[in-house]
Design an enzyme around this catalytic site. Structure first.
Site, PDB file in Angstrom:
ATOM      1  N   ARG A 141       0.798  -1.227   0.000  1.00  0.00           N
ATOM      2  CA  ARG A 141       0.000   0.000   0.000  1.00  0.00           C
ATOM      3  C   ARG A 141       0.830   1.276   0.000  1.00  0.00           C
ATOM      4  O   ARG A 141       0.625   2.160  -0.812  1.00  0.00           O
ATOM      5  CB  ARG A 141      -0.869   0.067   1.263  1.00  0.00           C
ATOM      6  CG  ARG A 141      -2.309  -0.194   1.067  1.00  0.00           C
ATOM      7  CD  ARG A 141      -2.848  -0.752   2.356  1.00  0.00           C
ATOM      8  NE  ARG A 141      -2.053  -1.928   2.700  1.00  0.00           N
ATOM      9  CZ  ARG A 141      -2.299  -3.131   2.230  1.00  0.00           C
ATOM     10  NH1 ARG A 141      -3.309  -3.337   1.460  1.00  0.00           N
ATOM     11  NH2 ARG A 141      -1.523  -4.162   2.528  1.00  0.00           N
ATOM     12  N   THR A 142       1.719   1.379   0.967  1.00  0.00           N
ATOM     13  CA  THR A 142       2.380   2.671   1.175  1.00  0.00           C
ATOM     14  C   THR A 142       3.206   3.053  -0.048  1.00  0.00           C
ATOM     15  O   THR A 142       3.162   4.187  -0.516  1.00  0.00           O
ATOM     16  CB  THR A 142       3.237   2.624   2.454  1.00  0.00           C
ATOM     17  OG1 THR A 142       2.396   2.224   3.534  1.00  0.00           O
ATOM     18  CG2 THR A 142       3.845   3.977   2.774  1.00  0.00           C
ATOM     19  N   LYS A 172      26.936  -4.349  -2.034  1.00  0.00           N
ATOM     20  CA  LYS A 172      28.394  -4.269  -2.227  1.00  0.00           C
ATOM     21  C   LYS A 172      29.076  -3.676  -1.012  1.00  0.00           C
ATOM     22  O   LYS A 172      30.265  -3.395  -1.035  1.00  0.00           O
ATOM     23  CB  LYS A 172      28.721  -3.378  -3.435  1.00  0.00           C
ATOM     24  CG  LYS A 172      28.153  -3.835  -4.745  1.00  0.00           C
ATOM     25  CD  LYS A 172      28.593  -2.842  -5.823  1.00  0.00           C
ATOM     26  CE  LYS A 172      27.889  -3.077  -7.141  1.00  0.00           C
ATOM     27  NZ  LYS A 172      28.043  -1.929  -8.043  1.00  0.00           N
ATOM     28  N   ARG A 207      11.156   3.715   4.279  1.00  0.00           N
ATOM     29  CA  ARG A 207      10.620   2.723   5.231  1.00  0.00           C
ATOM     30  C   ARG A 207      11.774   1.858   5.689  1.00  0.00           C
ATOM     31  O   ARG A 207      12.606   1.437   4.878  1.00  0.00           O
ATOM     32  CB  ARG A 207       9.545   1.869   4.559  1.00  0.00           C
ATOM     33  CG  ARG A 207       9.150   0.683   5.409  1.00  0.00           C
ATOM     34  CD  ARG A 207       7.951  -0.048   4.903  1.00  0.00           C
ATOM     35  NE  ARG A 207       6.732   0.708   5.145  1.00  0.00           N
ATOM     36  CZ  ARG A 207       5.513   0.183   5.084  1.00  0.00           C
ATOM     37  NH1 ARG A 207       5.350  -1.089   4.786  1.00  0.00           N
ATOM     38  NH2 ARG A 207       4.452   0.921   5.318  1.00  0.00           N
ATOM     39  N   HIS A 229       4.353   5.752  11.910  1.00  0.00           N
ATOM     40  CA  HIS A 229       4.033   5.714  10.485  1.00  0.00           C
ATOM     41  C   HIS A 229       3.135   6.933  10.238  1.00  0.00           C
ATOM     42  O   HIS A 229       1.922   6.820  10.104  1.00  0.00           O
ATOM     43  CB  HIS A 229       3.307   4.396  10.185  1.00  0.00           C
ATOM     44  CG  HIS A 229       3.093   4.080   8.747  1.00  0.00           C
ATOM     45  ND1 HIS A 229       3.314   4.988   7.739  1.00  0.00           N
ATOM     46  CD2 HIS A 229       2.673   2.935   8.142  1.00  0.00           C
ATOM     47  CE1 HIS A 229       3.040   4.413   6.574  1.00  0.00           C
ATOM     48  NE2 HIS A 229       2.643   3.170   6.797  1.00  0.00           N
TER      49      HIS A 229
END
Ligand code: NCD
Length: 312
Positions: A58-59, A87, A108, A136
């Site tokens: 969703r986000t 890396k 996130r 959030h």
């Protein structure tokens, strides 16, 4: 209009006052009413950097589509396997790479504080798309916008927040957001998943002029008929340090259409989603279900937020 969002980081709901939120909701209404051409002029030539270190449906989709809705574009990654982190590049350098290629960043991350750290490195605004169990914030903004649209107000409502209150980050942002309004909050969870004290700790000392009541319960039964808004949450299985703890609480609360009949006729049911088994599928067709509509409000709200951040 003085735009308090211009070039600003969005890291915590604690940083936004009632006036900021009212303005965001009004601007979201405005964006929803704009013709495509006008809306698309707000973000033309602008780029949103996506840095997602945790699963999301969703986000990420909502931010990308909101950016497209205002005429902008998105670049970035939603898993680290394809990036130079593999890396050995550091988190800080990765932020610098994304920063160099965009006008704002959505991040996130499983760790608390990650978005704040990125904001210290980046000269471009950083929006938290959820960090650890902490917060959030844009989810709470869209949750509040949904309540405003569907109930016509937030003040005076009785709001039940149910489920994993210990690990659910959306709950913390929502409580910080609701604390700017005059509301009554019922927190319902199994004893093992009670709210962390940090959520309510600040309320007594922040000099708020409004009134907020908070009560805690073990069971949903007693509060269900009183609620105007029922906000369900998923047990955050991935955040449990001990699988046995999860086994003790899994399946310990849910709502089905039989229970919905005990609610006020005009009560609404919300959920940040994804759901597992806490909202049974027979609730989807009830009048009270709003969790899918909530996602649609999310796109509008995020388009408004991005537009305010990117334009003075
Ligand atoms: C939430 C999250 O990531 O915190 N999802 C979302 O963004 N709507 C809720 C969850 O995962 O349970």
């Amino acid at each position: 209009m003085v735009n308090p969002y211009f070039s600003r980081d969005v890291l915590s709901m604690k940083d936004f006052d009632r006036g900021d939120l009212d303005l965001l909701f009004q601007y979201s209404d405005k964006i929803a009413g704009l013709e495509y051409k006008e809306r698309a002029s707000l973000g033309t030539g602008r780029t949103l950097g996506i840095m997602f270190f945790e699963p999301s449906t969703r986000t990420r989709l909502s931010f990308e589509s909101a950016m497209a809705a205002i005429g902008g574009t998105s670049v970035g990654f939603s898993e680290t396997r394809t990036t130079s982190l593999e890396k050995g590049e550091s988190f800080a350098d990765t932020v610098r790479v994304v920063e160099a290629n965009c006008d704002a960043i959505v991040l996130r991350h499983p760790m608390e504080g990650a978005a704040r750290f990125a904001a210290e490195i980046s000269s471009k605004p950083v929006i938290s798309g959820g960090t650890g169990t902490e917060e959030h914030p844009t989810q709470a903004m869209l949750d509040l916008y949904t309540i405003m649209k569907e109930k016509g107000r937030i003040d005076g409502l009785r709001i039940g927040i149910v489920g994993d209150l210990k690990y659910g980050r959306t709950v913390y942002s929502l409580i910080y957001g609701l604390s700017k309004f005059n509301v009554s909050i019922d927190l319902v969870s199994p004893p093992l998943l009670r709210i962390r004290k940090e959520a309510t700790h600040d309320f007594g000392t922040s000099g708020r002029a409004n009134s907020i009541e908070i009560r805690e319960h073990d069971s949903i039964e007693e509060v269900l008929p009183e609620l105007d808004v029922l906000y369900m949450t998923r047990i955050q299985r991935e955040r449990f340090p001990d699988e046995q703890e999860y086994e003790k609480v899994k399946g310990s609360y849910f709502i089905d259409s039989r229970q919905v009949e005990r609610m006020k006729r005009d009560a609404i049911i919300m959920h940040p989603l994804p759901r597992t088994d806490e909202i049974r599928h027979d609730v989807d067709s009830t009048f009270n279900a709003r969790y899918f509509k909530q996602m649609q409000y999310g796109r509008t709200l995020r388009a408004a937020l991005l537009s305010l951040i990117l334009n003075p």
